[in-house]
Design an enzyme around this catalytic site. Structure first.
Site, short mmCIF file in Angstrom:
data_model
loop_
_atom_site.label_atom_id
_atom_site.label_comp_id
_atom_site.label_asym_id
_atom_site.label_seq_id
_atom_site.Cartn_x
_atom_site.Cartn_y
_atom_site.Cartn_z
N THR A 327 0.55 -1.34 -0.29
CA THR A 327 0.19 -0.07 -0.03
C THR A 327 0.80 1.18 -0.42
OG1 THR A 327 -0.18 -0.21 2.44
CG2 THR A 327 -1.78 -1.20 1.35
N CYS A 328 0.04 2.12 -0.04
CA CYS A 328 0.85 3.56 -0.11
C CYS A 328 1.13 4.38 1.29
CB CYS A 328 -0.46 4.71 -1.20
SG CYS A 328 0.32 4.82 -2.75
N ASP A 329 1.11 3.80 2.37
CA ASP A 329 1.09 3.62 3.26
C ASP A 329 2.07 3.13 4.10
OD1 ASP A 329 0.86 4.00 6.57
OD2 ASP A 329 -0.98 4.38 6.39
N ASN A 370 -6.39 1.62 0.85
CA ASN A 370 -5.94 1.75 -0.45
C ASN A 370 -6.90 1.02 -1.60
OD1 ASN A 370 -2.33 2.76 -0.69
ND2 ASN A 370 -3.97 3.28 1.71
N PHE B 152 9.22 4.42 0.07
CA PHE B 152 8.90 4.96 -1.10
C PHE B 152 9.83 6.19 -1.53
CE2 PHE B 152 4.85 4.31 0.98
CZ PHE B 152 4.27 3.47 0.70
#
Lengths: 380, 380
Positions: A327-329, A370, B152
């Site tokens: 996920t983008c977390d 997400n 990221f």
């Protein structure tokens, strides 16, 4: 890994329906675990902690084997009933209950409730008159990999007052419960808690209440990376501690295994989505899986539970990897403080097996974090 | 708290359907937030971070206002399209993507992808030929209440190689992105990150790649307990930093607000299930709510986000409380290290309002943890 799970995953792959992470639980292992508990503690009733894995297949199997059920909510009570358990085999073990939920449980036939304060006793007295209550006491969790907070239970001294309050309000002061901490790897952890429980029994006796039951809680571990004692070892240690603190007046006992019942029965198959480095000089590689902290592996929180991971390249040279979810977390990282060694030959698209994931995975997974679907599961 | 939410909750209560926690989001506040971003950064395109709150009502409103969308998965892309966004207004901003998901996104018309390593560039080149890629670079998150990990992004030096790799494979090296950390309370945090971004632009220029875009990320805070600078203050600081590092060749810019767009638009109403002490001598009381860490308040992890809480007894004397959720999980504690002051007159059954909960709540909530339902929500 069992032969039945291996076969299930193979067929799934052959049919080309192996996209996305999946949990597969082998019910034969659950059956074996139940038998081991029943054998190791023959005079103790098993109340399976439904929250660990409430799959209907697991509940039906255990109900058929004679298990009782420890539940955390009315929904779990209904699931246990649907699986074939009678109300007298169900405990409402959450110390935090809305009064209307207690009333609903009572209407469903439940007569055994956990408490840890007078306010909770009063709720039960109002809407579940005459029921049995057991008071949870605090205990330290030394030796547990998932130690519990002070969230549940009161000081043993207060427990006597709480139970007496129940008696005055027409309830049956039934016993004491404690929890030595989840994934408790020290079989002697029960000794100290039983000393406290025995003290509550004595003090209650002096006030004219004869308690009947000690709820030994859960805490029984599943094997992750380190070896854990056998269920038999736990049984022996607990029996010795009971003799030591209760002499020849050993009370009725119950246990509430959750992780110990289903943990080792489950395997999650996941896919490597990306392998990268943050700079050319980095020693540590980042390995991103299609499952993470919000997709079922919540117990990696603070890197508490370290699952065994198998790859098809085991035996190749290993390098330390930071393991993260898809996920983008940024909090969705599984192991970083202590990197996880994985084969240097690992590639995008590889399937990994995460072992010991039968407990506390499916229902911990987020609804649609997400946009990712919750963890799929099969109980075979 | 807005008048519209107050009225909604009042009607709900009158009708007797107010059981269980609920999130109510006021779309008028979302509209105001969008307008504030558009005004504060007039030359910047807004890509709403769908993961913050993917409710169809929020997405439709924003699509109608002209917003673009930052998405984390194919499911989120589909939601943005369903809400009326055209594919050219959608970015696939997750740096961790399965190749088949990139192919699906490409088939849906998506042409803008985030990357942070060569392997990801290769996937995109194979199944989304000719697309635009922007490379995420690491940046420190000093000043952020929810600082990001190194999950990221890559070192700026590597970003140039990654983008050049894209060019060689037929992709369009489009720009650079970074994230200064979520709930970033320091408007100057963008300055340092923009210095790195400008360096990547220069280095790319020297290798014959003219980048077009800087993705300024999210990080815009919502007001919890502490005051935060206005969106206008952020806009001014960012514009100054852009001038400082890019001179009169300011690139196209985009922002990805999530929390800043919807956080303050939402209120969770919850009920006090239990108030207790662990012993008679304890100063700290335990207050248990019907919502916890697994029911939508995941961002209380490590007590990172401290939500403002309103009671009907505000103004009464306060005492420190440990605040916990309703489940049998010991990790389901919201604030313990720093107890939360609440009125001493607080009672079981009281309704509390948790403010600033419009972002990162509904979809973070667990499927059926301990048998508890996921968080209900209404977007009005």
């Amino acid at each position: 890994m069992t032969e039945r799970i291996r076969e299930f995953l193979r067929v799934r792959r052959e049919r080309g329906i192996d996209e996305g992470p999946v949990l597969v639980v082998d019910l034969e292992v659950v059956r074996d675990n139940y038998t081991a508990f029943a054998k190791a503690l023959p005079d103790t009733r098993v109340f399976y902690a439904v929250k660990a894995n409430p799959a209907p297949e697991v509940l039906s199997l255990l109900a058929g084997l004679g298990s009782c059920f420890d539940t955390a909510s009315v929904a779990e009570i209904e699931m246990a009933l649907a699986a074939g358990a009678t109300p007298d085999r169900i405990s409402y073990g959450n110390t935090i209950k809305k009064e209307r939920d207690i009333a609903r449980a009572f209407a469903l036939g439940i007569r055994l409730f956990a408490v840890d304060c007078k306010a909770e006793v009063e709720k039960i007295a109002r809407v579940a008159p005459g029921s049995r209550v057991f008071c949870r006491i605090l205990s330290d969790c030394v030796g547990a990999e998932w130690p519990l907070s002070r969230k549940f239970g009161c000081e043993p001294g207060m427990a006597v007052d709480v139970l007496e309050h129940g008696l005055k309000l027409g309830l049956e002061p039934y016993g004491v419960s404690f929890h030595v901490g989840s994934q408790q790897r020290n079989q002697h952890a029960w000794d100290r808690a039983l000393a406290s429980a025995a003290a509550v029994f004595r003090e209650c006796g002096e006030r004219g209440m004869n308690l009947s039951m000690v709820n030994l809680g859960g805490g029984f571990p599943t094997k992750y990376l380190k070896n854990v004692p056998t269920v038999k070892t736990y049984g022996n240690a607990i029996f010795k501690a009971l003799r030591k603190h209760f002499g020849n007046r050993i009370p009725e006992t119950i246990i509430e295994p959750g992780r110990g019942m289903v943990g080792n029965a489950g395997i999650i198959e996941t896919e490597v989505v990306l392998v990268s480095k943050k700079s050319e000089e980095d020693d540590v590689r980042w390995v991103y899986l299609d499952i993470g902290k919000f997709g079922g592996l919540a117990e990696t929180m603070d890197e508490s539970i370290r699952y065994p991971i198998r790859t098809t390249r085991d035996g190749d040279a290993m390098t330390p990897c930071v393991l993260a979810g898809p996920t983008c977390d940024s909090a969705d990282v599984l192991y970083e403080k202590t990197p996880y060694p994985l084969p240097v030959s690992l590639e995008i698209g590889d399937k990994l097996l995460i072992e010991g994931t039968g407990a506390y995975t499916t229902t911990y997974s987020a609804v649609a974090f997400n946009g990712f679907e919750p963890l799929k599961s099969y109980h075979i």
